[in-house]
Design an enzyme around this catalytic site. Structure first.
Site, mmCIF file in Angstrom:
data_model
loop_
_atom_site.group_PDB
_atom_site.id
_atom_site.type_symbol
_atom_site.label_atom_id
_atom_site.label_comp_id
_atom_site.label_asym_id
_atom_site.label_seq_id
_atom_site.Cartn_x
_atom_site.Cartn_y
_atom_site.Cartn_z
ATOM 1 N NE ARG A 46 -2.768 0.543 3.464
ATOM 2 C CZ ARG A 46 -2.069 0.945 4.530
ATOM 3 N NH1 ARG A 46 -1.457 2.117 4.530
ATOM 4 N NH2 ARG A 46 -1.982 0.180 5.599
ATOM 5 C CE1 TYR A 98 -17.188 9.818 -16.052
ATOM 6 C CE2 TYR A 98 -16.743 9.932 -13.706
ATOM 7 C CZ TYR A 98 -17.057 9.196 -14.829
ATOM 8 O OH TYR A 98 -17.228 7.847 -14.726
ATOM 9 C CG ASP A 170 -10.518 15.017 -14.896
ATOM 10 O OD1 ASP A 170 -9.867 14.477 -15.815
ATOM 11 O OD2 ASP A 170 -11.484 14.469 -14.340
ATOM 12 C CE LYS A 195 -13.188 6.738 -18.237
ATOM 13 N NZ LYS A 195 -13.576 7.994 -17.628
HETATM 14 C C1 LIG Z 1 -14.017 8.395 -16.340
HETATM 15 C C2 LIG Z 1 -13.686 9.735 -15.802
HETATM 16 C C3 LIG Z 1 -13.432 9.911 -14.433
HETATM 17 C C4 LIG Z 1 -13.562 8.764 -13.444
HETATM 18 O O1 LIG Z 1 -12.593 7.792 -13.637
HETATM 19 P P1 LIG Z 1 -12.808 6.223 -13.293
HETATM 20 O O2 LIG Z 1 -11.510 5.630 -13.720
HETATM 21 O O3 LIG Z 1 -13.961 5.765 -14.115
HETATM 22 O O4 LIG Z 1 -13.061 6.129 -11.846
HETATM 23 C C5 LIG Z 1 -13.079 11.176 -13.995
HETATM 24 N N1 LIG Z 1 -12.984 12.221 -14.844
HETATM 25 C C6 LIG Z 1 -13.227 12.087 -16.173
HETATM 26 C C7 LIG Z 1 -13.101 13.271 -17.053
HETATM 27 C C8 LIG Z 1 -13.587 10.843 -16.688
HETATM 28 O O5 LIG Z 1 -13.839 10.735 -17.996
#
Ligand SMILES: *Cc1c(COP(=O)(O)O)cnc(C)c1O
Length: 382
Positions: A46, A98, A170, A195
Site C-alpha cells: 500500500r 464528469y 482533470d 481512458k
Molecule cells: C471516467 C472519468 C473519471 C472517473 O474515472 P474512473 O476511472 O472511471 O473512476 C473522472 N474524470 C473524467 C473526465 C472521466 O472521464
C-alpha cells in the site's frame, strides 16, 4: 526527451542481473527487511510497490512533474485529492463535469462540509466572479465531458496564482501528450487512467501528478492513508498501455477529425461538438496551447428516434460507456453518463435527448464513417 520517447520507456529496466526490459509484476503484499532498522525502500505494497512506482515515475516524467501517484480508479484519485481540503473550504468546479465527479462532490463531500460552485470554466471572468473568501481550489476539466468545452489553463493558472488557489486539472480527455498542464501553470493533474492512458478498455485506474515536492508529500500522505492504490497487475497493464499513448492519440484524433467533418455535413445531424472544427469555441486555444484536439465528439441528431437507431445499429462502434480505448464507443450522455446531474442543469448545458457522444478509436476511419452512415439509414425506405 519528447513525450513519445518517455512514454515508450516507462518501466524500462536498466538492471543487469536478468536484463529484463519490462518492469516485472511485483505481486507481493510485503517485503523482507535486510536487518533491524533497515529497509530495501519497500515495506508494504500500500505504501509502495515497485511496479506501481514505475508507473508513477513514468507519469511524473511524462507530465514534467516531481511525482506521480496511481490509484484504484479515477474516482479514487479525485477522492484522495479532496482530502487536501478541510471543512468549510470552497472549490470552483467545471459545470459540465464528469457525472461521477459531480456525484462525489455533491453526495459525498458536501456532508464533510466542502462546498462547490459549478462554473463554465471556459469563461475566465466567470471563474473569477465565483471566487469567495473561503475558496481554496479550482478543479477544471481541460476538455469537458460531453460538450468538449476548452479551458484556458494558462489564463486560469494566472488567476489561481493571483488568488492563492490550488489549480487541479482533470486532463483525462487530453492526456499529457496533448496538453502540458504544468507548463501552463497548473499544480496538480488528475486522470482517469482507465481512458486514454491505459487505452485498451481493459483496466480501471486513476493517476495524479504533482508539480511541487511539498504538495506531493501531502498527496502521498493521503494516498497511503486512504489506501485506494492501484494493484501491481493493473499497474503493469497501465504501463503497457501508456507506452503507445502517442501513437494511439495520433490515430484517434485523425479519425475523430474525419468523423466530425463527416457528421458536420450529414443532413440528420444538428450541432457537432469537436474542438478540431474551426468554428468550435475552443479551437483557437487548443491550437495555440495544445498538441491536438483529442478524439471525443458529441453531436445532436435531428430527431429523437435517431438516438435509438444509432445506438442499436452501429456494428463497428459499440454502445458502451467509457472512452479513450482503441475500440470506438458511442453513448447517450443524458441517460448513461450524466444521470446524476439534475434535469434542469442538463437542459441548460445542452446535454439533451438528442445528444450522442462518440469516443473514436484506432479503427480505419472509412469503416467508422460507413458504420455511422448505415446506422442512420437502417429501417429507412430505400
Ligand atoms: C471516467 C472519468 C473519471 C472517473 O474515472 P474512473 O476511472 O472511471 O473512476 C473522472 N474524470 C473524467 C473526465 C472521466 O472521464
Amino acid at each position: 526527451m519528447k513525450v513519445a520517447t518517455t512514454a515508450a520507456h516507462i518501466g524500462l529496466q536498466r538492471e543487469s542481473r536478468t536484463g529484463a526490459v519490462t518492469v516485472p509484476i511485483y505481486q507481493t503484499a510485503t517485503f523482507r527487511h535486510p536487518g533491524l532498522g533497515q529497509s530495501t525502500g519497500y515495506d508494504y505494497s500500500r505504501s509502495g510497490n515497485p511496479t506501481r512506482q514505475a508507473l508513477e515515475e513514468g507519469l511524473a516524467q511524462l507530465e514534467g512533474g516531481c511525482r506521480g501517484f496511481a490509484y484504484a480508479s479515477g474516482m479514487a484519485a479525485i477522492t484522495s485529492l479532496m482530502f487536501l481540503f478541510s471543512q468549510g473550504d470552497h472549490l470552483i468546479v467545471t459545470e459540465d463535469l464528469y457525472g461521477g465527479s459531480y456525484r462525489l462532490f455533491e453526495k459525498t463531500f458536501l456532508q464533510f462540509g466542502l462546498t462547490f460552485s459549478y462554473v463554465d470554466t471556459s469563461d475566465v471572468a466567470a471563474v473569477e466572479a465565483a471566487i469567495r473568501p473561503n475558496t481554496k481550489a479550482l478543479f477544471v476539466e481541460s476538455l469537458t465531458n460531453p460538450l468538449l468545452k476548452v479551458a484556458d489553463i494558462a489564463a486560469l493558472s494566472a488567476l489561481c496564482k493571483k488568488h492563492s488557489l490550488l489549480h487541479i486539472v482533470d486532463n483525462t480527455f487530453l492526456t499529457p501528450y496533448l496538453l502540458r498542464s504544468f507548463d501552463l501553470g497548473a499544480d496538480i493533474t488528475v486522470y482517469s487512467g482507465s481512458k486514454y492512458l491505459a487505452g485498451h478498455n481493459d483496466t480501471v485506474c486513476g493517476l495524479v501528478a504533482v508539480k511541487d515536492p511539498a504538495l506531493a508529500e501531502k498527496v502521498y500522505f493521503h494516498q497511503n492513508g486512504i489506501g485506494a492504490v492501484l494493484g501491481p497487475q493493473d499497474s503493469f497493464l497501465t504501463i503497457r498501455g501508456m507506452k503507445t499513448l502517442t501513437l494511439r492519440m495520433e490515430r484517434q484524433q485523425e479519425n475523430a477529425q474525419a468523423v466530425a467533418e463527416w457528421l458536420f455535413t450529414h443532413p440528420r445531424v444538428g450541432k457537432v461538438y469537436y474542438p478540431g472544427l474551426p468554428d468550435h469555441p475552443g479551437h483557437r486555444i487548443l491550437k495555440e496551447r495544445g498538441n491536438g484536439f483529442g478524439a471525443m465528439i458529441a453531436f445532436e441528431v435531428t430527431e429523437p428516434q435517431l438516438v435509438d437507431r444509432l445506438l442499436m445499429n452501429t456494428r463497428v462502434i459499440s454502445f458502451a460507456e467509457s472512452l479513450g480505448g482503441v475500440e470506438s464507443l458511442i453513448t447517450f450522455p443524458q441517460v448513461q453518463t450524466h444521470a446524476d446531474i439534475e434535469p434542469e442543469t442538463l437542459d441548460r448545458l445542452g446535454i439533451n435527448h438528442l445528444l450522442l457522444r462518440l469516443s473514436v478509436g484506432i479503427e480505419d476511419k472509412d469503416d467508422l464513417i460507413a458504420d455511422l452512415a448505415q446506422a442512420f439509414e437502417e429501417g429507412e425506405p430505400a
